[in-house]
Scaffold this active site. Structure first.
Site, PDB file in Angstrom:
ATOM      1  N   THR A 161      71.747  83.175  41.670  1.00 11.23           N
ATOM      2  CA  THR A 161      70.814  84.201  41.163  1.00 11.23           C
ATOM      3  C   THR A 161      69.779  84.519  42.242  1.00 11.23           C
ATOM      4  O   THR A 161      68.614  84.183  42.118  1.00 11.23           O
ATOM      5  CB  THR A 161      70.098  83.715  39.887  1.00 11.23           C
ATOM      6  OG1 THR A 161      69.513  82.428  40.146  1.00 11.23           O
ATOM      7  CG2 THR A 161      71.045  83.588  38.718  1.00 11.23           C
TER       8      THR A 161
ATOM      9  N   GLY B 294      65.069  80.885  42.428  1.00  9.58           N
ATOM     10  CA  GLY B 294      64.137  80.616  41.317  1.00  9.58           C
ATOM     11  C   GLY B 294      63.438  81.878  40.881  1.00  9.58           C
ATOM     12  O   GLY B 294      62.206  81.958  40.841  1.00  9.58           O
ATOM     13  N   GLY B 295      64.228  82.924  40.558  1.00 11.22           N
ATOM     14  CA  GLY B 295      63.672  84.185  40.071  1.00 11.22           C
ATOM     15  C   GLY B 295      63.900  84.326  38.575  1.00 11.22           C
ATOM     16  O   GLY B 295      64.079  83.330  37.863  1.00 11.22           O
TER      17      GLY B 295
ATOM     18  N   ALA C   2      65.558  97.145  32.241  1.00 13.43           N
ATOM     19  CA  ALA C   2      66.235  98.023  31.287  1.00 13.43           C
ATOM     20  C   ALA C   2      65.296  99.091  30.723  1.00 13.43           C
ATOM     21  O   ALA C   2      65.666 100.261  30.621  1.00 13.43           O
ATOM     22  CB  ALA C   2      66.807  97.184  30.147  1.00 13.43           C
TER      23      ALA C   2
ATOM     24  N   GLU D  97      64.959  77.095  45.560  1.00 15.89           N
ATOM     25  CA  GLU D  97      64.264  78.371  45.805  1.00 15.89           C
ATOM     26  C   GLU D  97      63.801  78.435  47.264  1.00 15.89           C
ATOM     27  O   GLU D  97      63.086  77.553  47.737  1.00 15.89           O
ATOM     28  CB  GLU D  97      63.065  78.505  44.851  1.00 15.89           C
ATOM     29  CG  GLU D  97      62.070  79.602  45.192  1.00 15.89           C
ATOM     30  CD  GLU D  97      62.678  80.998  45.346  1.00 15.89           C
ATOM     31  OE1 GLU D  97      63.439  81.418  44.469  1.00 15.89           O
ATOM     32  OE2 GLU D  97      62.396  81.649  46.376  1.00 15.89           O
TER      33      GLU D  97
ATOM     34  N   GLY E  93      76.333  98.545  28.804  1.00 14.60           N
ATOM     35  CA  GLY E  93      76.219  98.042  30.171  1.00 14.60           C
ATOM     36  C   GLY E  93      75.969  96.549  30.266  1.00 14.60           C
ATOM     37  O   GLY E  93      76.206  95.789  29.324  1.00 14.60           O
TER      38      GLY E  93
ATOM     39  N   HIS F 265      43.812  88.429  11.605  1.00 15.04           N
ATOM     40  CA  HIS F 265      43.769  86.964  11.653  1.00 15.04           C
ATOM     41  C   HIS F 265      44.679  86.400  10.566  1.00 15.04           C
ATOM     42  O   HIS F 265      44.714  86.962   9.467  1.00 15.04           O
ATOM     43  CB  HIS F 265      42.329  86.489  11.400  1.00 15.04           C
ATOM     44  CG  HIS F 265      42.179  85.006  11.381  1.00 15.04           C
ATOM     45  ND1 HIS F 265      42.233  84.258  12.538  1.00 15.04           N
ATOM     46  CD2 HIS F 265      42.006  84.138  10.353  1.00 15.04           C
ATOM     47  CE1 HIS F 265      42.075  82.976  12.210  1.00 15.04           C
ATOM     48  NE2 HIS F 265      41.945  82.878  10.896  1.00 15.04           N
TER      49      HIS F 265
HETATM   50  P1  NAI Z   1      65.082  87.657  41.634  1.00 11.11           P
HETATM   51  O1  NAI Z   1      64.851  88.683  42.685  1.00 11.11           O
HETATM   52  O2  NAI Z   1      64.244  87.629  40.420  1.00 11.11           O
HETATM   53  O3  NAI Z   1      64.990  86.196  42.307  1.00 11.11           O
HETATM   54  C1  NAI Z   1      65.812  85.783  43.370  1.00 11.11           C
HETATM   55  C2  NAI Z   1      65.202  84.545  44.024  1.00 11.11           C
HETATM   56  O4  NAI Z   1      66.183  83.965  44.896  1.00 11.11           O
HETATM   57  C3  NAI Z   1      63.996  84.831  44.887  1.00 11.11           C
HETATM   58  O5  NAI Z   1      62.923  84.031  44.436  1.00 11.11           O
HETATM   59  C4  NAI Z   1      64.451  84.465  46.305  1.00 11.11           C
HETATM   60  O6  NAI Z   1      63.421  83.892  47.069  1.00 11.11           O
HETATM   61  C5  NAI Z   1      65.543  83.440  46.039  1.00 11.11           C
HETATM   62  N1  NAI Z   1      66.553  83.299  47.121  1.00 11.11           N
HETATM   63  C6  NAI Z   1      67.137  84.281  47.834  1.00 11.11           C
HETATM   64  N2  NAI Z   1      68.044  83.749  48.716  1.00 11.11           N
HETATM   65  C7  NAI Z   1      68.032  82.396  48.538  1.00 11.11           C
HETATM   66  C8  NAI Z   1      68.754  81.278  49.133  1.00 11.11           C
HETATM   67  N3  NAI Z   1      69.664  81.455  50.079  1.00 11.11           N
HETATM   68  N4  NAI Z   1      68.476  80.041  48.681  1.00 11.11           N
HETATM   69  C9  NAI Z   1      67.550  79.849  47.721  1.00 11.11           C
HETATM   70  N5  NAI Z   1      66.844  80.852  47.139  1.00 11.11           N
HETATM   71  C10 NAI Z   1      67.084  82.112  47.529  1.00 11.11           C
HETATM   72  O7  NAI Z   1      66.645  87.792  41.294  1.00 11.11           O
HETATM   73  P2  NAI Z   1      67.470  87.463  39.985  1.00 11.11           P
HETATM   74  O8  NAI Z   1      66.913  86.290  39.273  1.00 11.11           O
HETATM   75  O9  NAI Z   1      68.879  87.395  40.458  1.00 11.11           O
HETATM   76  O10 NAI Z   1      67.239  88.736  39.072  1.00 11.11           O
HETATM   77  C11 NAI Z   1      67.576  90.036  39.529  1.00 11.11           C
HETATM   78  C12 NAI Z   1      66.810  91.099  38.791  1.00 11.11           C
HETATM   79  O11 NAI Z   1      67.283  91.225  37.474  1.00 11.11           O
HETATM   80  C13 NAI Z   1      65.320  90.812  38.669  1.00 11.11           C
HETATM   81  O12 NAI Z   1      64.604  91.269  39.778  1.00 11.11           O
HETATM   82  C14 NAI Z   1      64.962  91.557  37.431  1.00 11.11           C
HETATM   83  O13 NAI Z   1      64.545  92.849  37.778  1.00 11.11           O
HETATM   84  C15 NAI Z   1      66.245  91.649  36.626  1.00 11.11           C
HETATM   85  N6  NAI Z   1      66.160  90.779  35.449  1.00 11.11           N
HETATM   86  C16 NAI Z   1      65.224  90.993  34.480  1.00 11.11           C
HETATM   87  C17 NAI Z   1      65.110  90.168  33.390  1.00 11.11           C
HETATM   88  C18 NAI Z   1      64.065  90.420  32.354  1.00 11.11           C
HETATM   89  O14 NAI Z   1      63.522  91.509  32.304  1.00 11.11           O
HETATM   90  N7  NAI Z   1      63.711  89.450  31.510  1.00 11.11           N
HETATM   91  C19 NAI Z   1      65.987  89.014  33.233  1.00 11.11           C
HETATM   92  C20 NAI Z   1      66.914  88.876  34.282  1.00 11.11           C
HETATM   93  C21 NAI Z   1      66.987  89.734  35.340  1.00 11.11           C
END
Ligand code: NAI
Length: 484
Positions: A270, A182-183, A321, A204, A40, A446
């Site tokens: 994003t 900024g997510g 995941a 953001e 996936g 340690h």
């Molecule tokens: P996110 O939900 O983490 O962040 C999206 C951000 O975009 C938010 O802070 C929101 O306020 C902002 N936003 C929305 N509309 C906007 C606009 N018009 N202009 C400016 N900012 C705006 O979404 P993201 O980064 O796309 O990730 C999606 C999902 O993928 C996450 O919720 C997470 O569950 C998963 N993911 C997990 C990872 C990990 O476990 N390390 C890595 C990447 C993704």
């Protein structure tokens, strides 16, 4: 004639392929249908390739900034062959995806590569280049995941406006990148691209990065480092649209009612992900779907239709995941008649920024919302940990939040080196209802980064050894070890 199975899994991401393997292990005649790639999004265009690029970015950065201090004579400009980097990244994904294929084969799971559509609650058609197949299964596990949200004014073409998929496939350096959102994804990709020499601006809409999804103290450490490294972060800024100008792309944003224009060569979109519940004919068979597009499920991940289960991103937050894999095992066991239900106390989360942020359990704000008003909180900095110092990675801390009345650990938030690996101990502590003393009195080896967990627990009790804390008094409510 329909081919018949006990279990048919739709979608071969970390939810689906894990479910299929467990179902087969439990003796069920199992098939899995996948339209694009085994593993996936996660293995092919998500978690794994992004971690490969983050590793490369970290490596590149450390060669330039840390190695000279250790005595290495490194040339001022280290050449990076982006095409080769892409090839390496792809080889990582191929290995992982190939591994899934082998596991499915080894467990006698039948794999159908094609697009599945439900024609009734008991029958699906699978369309591929070779033609259309019909499958009839006693049980279906829907694990078809999610896709990036698009916002008006930014049609994704994976050239000017990219999702994570386009960004991860770039085989050239980008000079100027505007990241919208900024997510999790925006910051992970923006951070490594900055390390490769891209000028990154993050737009953001909310008041802070990772707003509401990570501990604000942890986020502050990352925000400070981003600023120091030259990443521009604009909060309270909404992306409105873009046009092509003479000097690249012109992105219009709204900051507090005032318009600004940012110059860019690429835009990374994003702003979140949405469940794929509008696909695969799911709406035609009467499946109950909530207002955000998530398939409604119970604790056994049963939908409203008998014999149909849903797991992973398509059935609700957090879209992670490991939560999907956990549900995959659970559902296969439910189908096999075992007494299982989803009752995890925490789904640990990691954001692979620099330094990494990882958390398990509740944020301070969530503790308060749940009625835990009397909290004890302790922090221990990586700067006071020998292993961190020897690694030249001393930014950040471990923060423990506990209920002051019972000393039960409610949340652990880490920002710092290997936070992603350290958090599993926190998840176990929370699952087992550990008290802070359990962490403090567990001997940690340690010199390791893991000692920070023990010392943060000691700090929560008021008496960490390697930081100066106020002298203990017998009267202090959090100053002494329990006697029983
Ligand atoms: P996110 O939900 O983490 O962040 C999206 C951000 O975009 C938010 O802070 C929101 O306020 C902002 N936003 C929305 N509309 C906007 C606009 N018009 N202009 C400016 N900012 C705006 O979404 P993201 O980064 O796309 O990730 C999606 C999902 O993928 C996450 O919720 C997470 O569950 C998963 N993911 C997990 C990872 C990990 O476990 N390390 C890595 C990447 C993704």
């Amino acid at each position: 004639m329909a081919e018949k199975f006990d279990v048919c899994v739709v979608g071969a991401g970390p939810g689906g392929y894990v479910a299929a393997i467990r179902a087969a292990q439990l003796g069920k005649k199992t098939c899995i249908v996948e339209r694009e790639f085994l593993g996936g999004v996660c293995l092919n265009v998500g978690c794994i390739p992004s971690k490969a690029m983050i590793t490369a970015g970290h490596f590149y950065h450390r060669m330039q900034h840390d190695a000279p201090e250790m005595g290495f004579d490194i040339p001022k400009s280290i050449k990076l062959d982006f095409k080769k980097l892409q090839e390496w990244k792809q080889s990582v994904c191929n290995k992982m995806s190939g591994g899934v294929a082998q596991l499915l084969k080894g467990n006698s799971v039948t794999v159908f590569m094609g697009e599945a559509t439900f024609t009734s609650p008991k029958v699906i058609s699978v369309k591929s280049k070779e033609g259309t197949k019909t499958i009839e299964a006693a049980n279906y596990i829907i694990a078809t995941g999610s896709r990036p949200i698009e916002i008006p004014g930014f049609a994704v073409d994976e050239k000017d406006v990219m999702t994570s998929t386009g960004a991860l496939a770039l085989d050239k350096k980008v000079d100027r990148l505007v990241v919208i959102g900024g997510g999790y994804i925006g910051l992970e990709i923006g951070s490594y691209m900055q390390k490769f020499g891209t000028q990154v601006t993050v737009v953001e809409a909310g008041p802070a990065l990772l707003n509401g999804v990570a501990d604000p103290d942890c986020v502050q450490v990352v925000a400070r480092k981003l600023k120091k490294s030259g990443v521009e972060v604009l909060t309270g800024a909404k992306a409105k649209g873009f046009k092509k100008g003479k000097d690249g792309l012109e992105v219009t944003i709204d900051v507090g009612g005032k318009e600004q224009v940012l110059k860019a060569d690429k835009i990374l979109m994003t702003v979140g992900r949405k469940p794929n519940s509008d696909q695969s004919g799911l709406k035609n068979i009467g499946l109950a779907i909530d207002e955000r597009g998530f398939i409604k499920v119970n604790a056994q991940r049963k939908t409203n239709l008998p014999g149909i289960y849903a797991i992973g991103d398509i059935c609700g937050q957090p879209m992670l995941a490991h939560k999907a894999s956990h549900e995959g095992v659970l559902v296969a066991e439910v189908i096999a008649g075992q007494n299982r239900a989803y009752d995890a106390k925490t789904v640990p989360a990691v954001i692979f920024v620099d330094p990494e942020i990882a958390s398990a359990g509740l944020l301070e704000s969530e503790c308060k919302a749940k009625g835990f008003n009397d909290l004890k909180i302790g922090k221990f900095p990586f700067a006071a940990n020998g292993r961190a110092v020897s690694m030249m990675e001393t930014e950040g801390f471990v923060k423990i939040i506990a209920d002051a009345k019972t000393s039960v650990v409610l949340g652990i938030h880490i920002v710092g080196p290997e936070a992603s690996n350290l958090i599993s101990e926190a998840a176990l502590a929370i699952e087992m209802g550990a008290r802070v003393e359990d962490l403090a009195l567990t001997i940690h080896p340690h010199p390791t980064l893991g000692e920070t967990m023990m010392e943060a627990a000691e700090a929560t009790l008021g008496h960490a050894i390697h930081i100066i804390q106020k002298p203990l008094t017998r009267a202090s409510s959090n100053g002494h070890r329990p006697t029983a």
